[in-house]
Write a protein that holds these residues in place. Sequence first.
Motif: not given
Length: 397
Positions: A307-324, A326-333
């Motif tokens: 669930a944490v890995n699919a949180d839009p606050a980190a994963a952005g839109v469409c978090p259950h799609r496999l997208d290499p 993908r722009q991670i919202q927090d650059h520290r992660l």
Amino acid sequence: MELDCRDDRKTSFHNGAYDQPAFERISRKVVRIRGINLARQVLRSAGFRQAGFMAELASRFTRSSGAPVLFQEGEAHRKQRSATAPFFAPKMVATRYRQLIAEKSARLMNDLRSPGHADLDTMGMELSVAVTAEIVGPTDSSQSGLSNRLNSFLADKDRESVGTLANSVRMALAFYRMLRFFFCDVMPAIRSRRALGRDDIISHLIDQGYSTREILTECITYGGAGVATTRELIVVAAWHLFDSPDLRKRFLDSDETGRIVVLEEVLRLEPVVGALYRRAEQDMVLNDSGRTEGVTAGTLLAIDIRAVNADPAAAGVCPHRLDPDRQIQDHRLPRSLMSFGDGPHRCPGAAVALQESVIFLEQLFRIPGIRLARTPTIASNLVVESYELRGAIVTCI
């Protein structure tokens, strides 16, 4: 333009459960965490200690000063992590272990070509055991025997049984597995390294004055974690690559850095360890985007990594799609988000697991005519609260 928010997960046991709260009180002393911000607070705070995976084993069989690094806290943990960091450093992975990984992978590919078929999780197990043994030190026994014994700690099919008799049988089996691992693998390595030290973790622990019991527990911890993560990552990543020609082409056409990006996104989507546990050592207050949640001392916090890995606050839109891409919202992660944990206890072997998987999969998909003849079956692993993928057959006929 309409977004393609498909669900690419292959291992989810909870498809469709998207709107669960970031903080949920399961009971007076148990809390479930599903939000990225709360997870980072818990995993990075000194007010929580390790709980869950093998914690009871560590406390039962070791003194606090000799507990496995996974369960140490504070200054003791910092010192031990610093002392063992060289074994997992990217430079060490790129020099000492890279050749071993490449050579072992090549042998596995040759073994596959001969009959024209192989079990993918068995191949992944053989590779991860070979590399883990080199890092930790139990190299004085046969690799096939070591593989079986390490696997027995992870594949405990009796855990769902309940009752006094079932618990007694489970404890007896666990003790038998531990003794077998100790006498067949750990003790021979201890003897040889006391005579002539080597550059591995067992030698380091001997130098630190650890008892044989404490070295055994450390070997179980490192061995189990190293084998489980890599084997499952290899199988689930291969499954995605077989099913998506575009993803497979991108993986093979990329350099190693680009291939790791693909694997990190697979791991974000399909984390091998599904839950991490912490116990509050004092009353704490967590801040969930301005909303405070109080946690009393002794509370168990279960962090739902899926669930944490699919949180839009980190994963952005469409978090259950496999997208290499993908722009991670927090650059520290990292791109894999919490799949290797976070904070002081973040998995030290992350670089090793990714390097093993990249080299193995690149060699696998270079084999002419390689295909997935049978998809793996999916079972739940209660030890790490995630999935087990077994029975995936690859062929090159």
